[in-house]
Design a protein around this motif. Sequence first.
Motif, PDB file in Angstrom:
ATOM      1  N   GLU A  23      13.726   1.504 -10.413  1.00  0.00           N
ATOM      2  CA  GLU A  23      12.661   0.831  -9.685  1.00  0.00           C
ATOM      3  C   GLU A  23      11.480   1.716  -9.367  1.00  0.00           C
ATOM      4  O   GLU A  23      10.371   1.244  -9.243  1.00  0.00           O
ATOM      5  N   LYS A  24      11.713   3.009  -9.168  1.00  0.00           N
ATOM      6  CA  LYS A  24      10.610   3.831  -8.711  1.00  0.00           C
ATOM      7  C   LYS A  24      10.511   5.123  -9.500  1.00  0.00           C
ATOM      8  O   LYS A  24      10.651   6.206  -8.958  1.00  0.00           O
ATOM      9  N   LEU A  25      10.265   5.006 -10.765  1.00  0.00           N
ATOM     10  CA  LEU A  25      10.067   6.171 -11.614  1.00  0.00           C
ATOM     11  C   LEU A  25       8.729   6.795 -11.261  1.00  0.00           C
ATOM     12  O   LEU A  25       7.685   6.148 -11.360  1.00  0.00           O
ATOM     13  N   SER A  64       7.029  -3.851  -8.645  1.00  0.00           N
ATOM     14  CA  SER A  64       8.217  -4.071  -9.445  1.00  0.00           C
ATOM     15  C   SER A  64       8.795  -5.437  -9.078  1.00  0.00           C
ATOM     16  O   SER A  64       8.875  -5.782  -7.897  1.00  0.00           O
ATOM     17  N   TYR A  66       2.179  -0.333 -13.639  1.00  0.00           N
ATOM     18  CA  TYR A  66       1.774   1.034 -13.325  1.00  0.00           C
ATOM     19  C   TYR A  66       0.274   1.146 -13.545  1.00  0.00           C
ATOM     20  O   TYR A  66      -0.290   0.460 -14.395  1.00  0.00           O
ATOM     21  N   GLU A  86       4.008  -0.893  -3.754  1.00  0.00           N
ATOM     22  CA  GLU A  86       3.452   0.352  -3.243  1.00  0.00           C
ATOM     23  C   GLU A  86       2.150   0.051  -2.490  1.00  0.00           C
ATOM     24  O   GLU A  86       1.724  -1.095  -2.409  1.00  0.00           O
ATOM     25  N   TYR A  91       7.469  -4.165 -14.250  1.00  0.00           N
ATOM     26  CA  TYR A  91       6.675  -3.277 -13.412  1.00  0.00           C
ATOM     27  C   TYR A  91       5.214  -3.297 -13.839  1.00  0.00           C
ATOM     28  O   TYR A  91       4.894  -3.576 -14.998  1.00  0.00           O
ATOM     29  N   ILE A 134       9.369  -3.976  -5.266  1.00  0.00           N
ATOM     30  CA  ILE A 134       8.578  -2.810  -4.894  1.00  0.00           C
ATOM     31  C   ILE A 134       7.116  -3.224  -4.799  1.00  0.00           C
ATOM     32  O   ILE A 134       6.592  -3.874  -5.692  1.00  0.00           O
ATOM     33  N   ILE A 138       3.272   3.886  -9.854  1.00  0.00           N
ATOM     34  CA  ILE A 138       3.826   2.538  -9.826  1.00  0.00           C
ATOM     35  C   ILE A 138       3.062   1.697  -8.801  1.00  0.00           C
ATOM     36  O   ILE A 138       2.651   2.190  -7.746  1.00  0.00           O
TER      37      ILE A 138
END
Lengths: 113, 111
Positions: B97-99, A48, A35, A58, A33, A56, A45
């Motif tokens: 996956e989405k913390l 991912s 962040y 975002e 990931y 993922i 985030i």
Amino acid sequence: DTAVSQTPKYLVTQMGNDKSIKCEQNLGHDTMYWYKQDSKKFLKIMFSYNNKELIINETVPNRFSPKSPDKAHLNLHINSLELGDSAVYFCASSPRSANSPLHFGNGTRLTVT
Amino acid sequence: DAKTTQPTSMDCAEGRAANLPCNHSTISGNEYVYWYRQIHSQGPQYIIHGLKNNETNEMASLIITEDRKSSTLILPHATLRDTAVYYCIAFSQGGSEKLVFGKGTKLTVNP
């Protein structure tokens, strides 16, 4: 033998430049990931990857492009840097299994002038 | 993911127990409660997580109320090195996956 390592630790650059941040994990994890922690300390985030596949993405400007050459590495390339990109960027990894905790690196402090 | 609310800051005397509360009144049945902390200038560090039962590990204990609407992280003997921002996070089973991190609680351990 740091588990999740990021380079560089500090990065100072001018607006408009292109820069990359590298991340490597030696934990054998499948998922990695990125962040971003802004000046107000919120951790959000960005991306991912699982086994080199993006899972993922975002709402991040397309100037940010993650690249995963193998499952142990997830690099972050940023084009045309802007002042608002100044932040601390954290890489993390976790095993594929459900509810596995994330392991974070110690961050890269990016300053855009 | 369920929203959590935590006090902005807390103080604790060195050697005493630090009890950090977290409210997650909208948590759903399959959402776990996770705790992380971030010591200044470092990356977040996983502490503990649980679903329904109380949990304990070498770092801390996690007490979850029967209705699961709140929890408390307990550091049994706080040290100066425990000074950090503590994040309580609730999210669904199925992967990390989405913390999603909130504002957390800034815990200051005083000598």
